[in-house]
Design a protein around this motif. Structure first.
Motif, PDB file in Angstrom:
ATOM      1  N   GLY A 116       0.828  -1.195   0.000  1.00  0.00           N
ATOM      2  CA  GLY A 116       0.000   0.000   0.000  1.00  0.00           C
ATOM      3  C   GLY A 116       0.862   1.243   0.000  1.00  0.00           C
ATOM      4  N   SER A 117       0.243   2.362  -0.263  1.00  0.00           N
ATOM      5  CA  SER A 117       0.947   3.636  -0.267  1.00  0.00           C
ATOM      6  C   SER A 117       1.171   4.089   1.172  1.00  0.00           C
ATOM      7  N   ASP A 126      -1.257   7.620   1.502  1.00  0.00           N
ATOM      8  CA  ASP A 126      -2.262   7.399   0.462  1.00  0.00           C
ATOM      9  C   ASP A 126      -3.137   8.644   0.324  1.00  0.00           C
ATOM     10  N   LYS A 153       1.594  -4.339  -8.455  1.00  0.00           N
ATOM     11  CA  LYS A 153       0.546  -3.345  -8.257  1.00  0.00           C
ATOM     12  C   LYS A 153       0.336  -3.076  -6.767  1.00  0.00           C
ATOM     13  N   VAL A 154      -0.338  -1.983  -6.470  1.00  0.00           N
ATOM     14  CA  VAL A 154      -0.785  -1.731  -5.110  1.00  0.00           C
ATOM     15  C   VAL A 154      -1.788  -2.812  -4.748  1.00  0.00           C
ATOM     16  N   ARG A 155      -1.775  -3.222  -3.510  1.00  0.00           N
ATOM     17  CA  ARG A 155      -2.651  -4.250  -2.944  1.00  0.00           C
ATOM     18  C   ARG A 155      -2.198  -5.676  -3.255  1.00  0.00           C
TER      19      ARG A 155
END
Length: 122
Positions: free
Chosen positions: A57-58, A61, A102-104
């Motif tokens: 995750g960021s 965010d 990718k994110v997640r």
């Protein structure tokens, strides 16, 4: 505290380091009342995605940042009293699947296992 600060010969600011977690804000803090006493709120909008998370995750965010700022505004905190504490560092993650970028994506880290401490040990 506010009264004593206002009467002091020196100029003091009364500030608060505020969490960015809805459940804490909702259950612990009455933001509209607090805003009458505090000069500003330092809203901690980091550590949202780090090594203790089960997925990438960021760290800061911006979607969550926008949501939390709207929460403060909706609950009576004037915009001029909101200061964002943003991360100026990042974290690394070890993916379970090296092809996922990718994110997640799921990570090898699990909460509390100490894997991927790169954000704090550099």
């Amino acid at each position: 505290m506010r009264g004593a600060s206002d009467k002091a010969p020196e100029e003091f600011l009364i500030t608060m380091a505020a969490p960015s977690l809805h459940y804490l804000l909702r259950n612990v803090y009455h933001l509209s009342k607090l805003s009458t006493y505090f000069d500003w709120f330092n809203v901690m909008v980091y550590d949202m995605g780090a090594e203790w998370m089960p997925e990438v995750g960021s760290h800061t965010d911006m979607a969550i940042v926008d949501d939390i700022v709207q929460y403060f505004l909706l609950h009576g905190v004037p915009s001029e009293k909101i200061v964002l504490e943003l991360a100026a560092f990042g974290c690394t993650f070890t993916h379970k699947d090296p092809l996922c970028d990718k994110v997640r994506c799921p990570t090898q880290a699990q909460p509390g296992n100490g894997i991927d401490r790169a954000c704090y040990e550099q």
